[in-house]
Design an enzyme around this catalytic site. Sequence first.
Site, short mmCIF file in Angstrom:
data_model
loop_
_atom_site.label_atom_id
_atom_site.label_comp_id
_atom_site.label_asym_id
_atom_site.label_seq_id
_atom_site.Cartn_x
_atom_site.Cartn_y
_atom_site.Cartn_z
CG HIS A 71 -10.13 -5.64 -28.04
ND1 HIS A 71 -10.86 -5.65 -26.88
CD2 HIS A 71 -9.37 -6.77 -28.00
CE1 HIS A 71 -10.56 -6.72 -26.18
NE2 HIS A 71 -9.66 -7.43 -26.83
CD GLU A 72 -7.75 -8.64 -30.86
OE1 GLU A 72 -6.67 -8.99 -30.37
OE2 GLU A 72 -8.85 -9.03 -30.41
CG HIS A 85 0.07 -5.41 -22.58
ND1 HIS A 85 -0.83 -6.23 -21.96
CD2 HIS A 85 0.94 -5.05 -21.61
CE1 HIS A 85 -0.52 -6.36 -20.68
NE2 HIS A 85 0.57 -5.65 -20.44
CG HIS A 120 -4.70 -7.77 -26.76
ND1 HIS A 120 -4.69 -7.96 -25.39
CD2 HIS A 120 -5.95 -8.13 -27.16
CE1 HIS A 120 -5.88 -8.41 -25.01
NE2 HIS A 120 -6.66 -8.51 -26.06
ZN LIG Z 1 -8.65 -9.12 -26.19
#
Ligand SMILES: [Zn+2]
Length: 708
Positions: A500-501, A507, A504
């Site tokens: 998940h991280e 991104h 980011h």
């Molecule tokens: Zn998040």
Amino acid sequence: MQKFSLLICAGIFLFVSCKNDNTTTENSTTDMSKNPLLTEWNTPFGVPPFDKIKNEDYIPAFNEAVKIHKKEIKDVIENKEKPTFKNTIEALESSGELLDRFTNVFFAVSAANTNDTLKEVRKTISPELTAHYDEIRLNTNLFNRVKEIFDQKDALSLTSEEMRLLTETYKGYVRAGVNLEGKNKKRLKAINKRISELSTKFGDNLLDETNDFELHVTDKKDLGNLSESLVAGAVDEAEKRGHDSGWSFTLQRPSINPFLQSSPNRDFREKLFQGYALRGDNDNDKDNKEIIQEMTSLRAERAELLGFKTHADYVLSDNMAENPEAVYAFMDKLWPSALKMAKTERKALADMMKKEGVKDEFRGSDWRYYVEKVRAERYNFNEDETRPYFEFNAVREGVFTLANKLFGLTFKHLNDVPKWHQDQQVFEVLEADGKHLGVIYMDFFARESKRGGAWMNALRSQSNTDEFITPIVTNNFNFPPPTKDTPSLLSFSEAQTLFHEFGHALHGLLSNVKYGALAGTNVPRDFVEFPSQVMENWMSEPEVLALYAKHYQTGEIIPEAMVKKMNEANSFNEGFRTVEYMAAAYLDMNWHTLTDTTKQDVRTFEKQAMQKIGLIDEILPRYRSNYYSHVFAGGYSSGYYSYLWSEVLDADTFNEFKKTGNLFDSELSQKYRKMLSSGGSKTGMELYKEFLGRAPEIEPLLKKKGFI
Ligand SMILES: [Zn+2]
């Protein structure tokens, strides 16, 4: 100048800023010239010189950076030329570089490796920073220049990114309250400053309450079937807390959840469960209830000042969802199925408890323990069996491999770069052709100096005005630290957090825009969790697991039968997960749709909010108000629903990959990369429609959750 937005992820807030540069100050004094926060960084890739920065450097650097920023703003305002996009909008965007660089470093370090001095620094600078940005955003002369350009925007032949920057800048001023006059403007500034102070205090109280608690166990049988590595961790914790023997458990997530899953001792489970639930609600000097009362009242007052019905209306007008009605309508669509499923799960768990001969009433602290029992019985699955396959380095290799398969990226370990903690790992990120893309700092383990949860932030955002500035990002986790004998072995959900991280981080890393203010994760709150959550879809696919889930001792790939069992077992308890999360999202919305400033009794308010949605007693909202750091110590007020909103996007996206028959389909991953690289240069809906040629669809999520 940064947008001054906040990025929060699973429990933490940080300032995400936009751009940085190795600016040196023009007017530094001799003393200042020695301050590493103010001088040029002659480090590999221009990373912050963490090894040189001392606690006492922060305040003087902050004061100096603010002073320089004020001067830059003054120059824009006093510019004798007619306002143009370049001399006003671009000038504002490029102002405050030194301050951005400072806030990036300070808030990253003070969240991940704090100490008493840094806590004090934070207390000092947070309200000052708020006041500083208020002063800029509420400056009528400056706004008049911005407005003049905005009013003639259609005649300026701007690129779409320039247009977006102009619109966002203009909106930022209006939303900040620049149109207010006299005493209303003064009141707004006071409210902002006070909210900032309260928010810091809320976070500090929570950290103290989390660290103060301890459950010391002296009888080994109370540990149940806790894995060896977690037992060893509990021994270390007990030693650290001054015990000669026994095992200690704390309220940090890597400690609490495994204990609640494993310990057959109901009283201990209840003690830990209540300890967690009552953080900030113990009627002591660390109590957060009065803070909540004051903050929600101030937020309601501010919304009214700014011409919005409620705080949620104010926040959401800048998001993909647009208004509270849309958020409630969206949540109400999912809630009944989730609650129904949770009730079915409760019955299965309570039956299991009865079967085991426990006569008492089933309660919240029993939930996780009996989930494991049901999983073991139905699926013959025990989560701890899988931990050896999720050694943290292997999982990290997993996300790197995934980034390679999708985008051709490679990662090179950097040994000789400054870090804020010795446990950090740092990597240079390279394109398929070997071109430098950026740097990622990864900080894996839980420790007392680190806030709870997991999060990403940018130490330097990508931008491309005068030259291409590459991004430097961080990932932070609270994984169980390695012990003397075992490395850090992750649970399935911890491994998921890493994916998940890292989403980011990608991104931020893949960003390719002109303006830092629109780079990477500078997107609306209900879009920002999409690129992170989508990664979680890949991690549990057998094809992807085969690439990284390898036994830390034997190197054996996780057996297919175990994967099948794991995926089936993980689908059990989806009702609980959704309900626990959504209850917190409703609570957030309820707090922030208050239409007046009457101070609410926190316990009563929460109770009524939960009764209204029919939440069952055995499930607590994932965050009770008293430790709801997302909304009271961070930037997610009226935004906690975003994770679910983003889940619609991520389930829909992954479904498209599946439809191609290739999880790494290059055409689709290129389109996906293009969307990521656009950062916030377009609205979330525009980006999504460009990506898939249509609006998002909710069905893939409903299917994924087993609701249809
Ligand atoms: Zn998040």
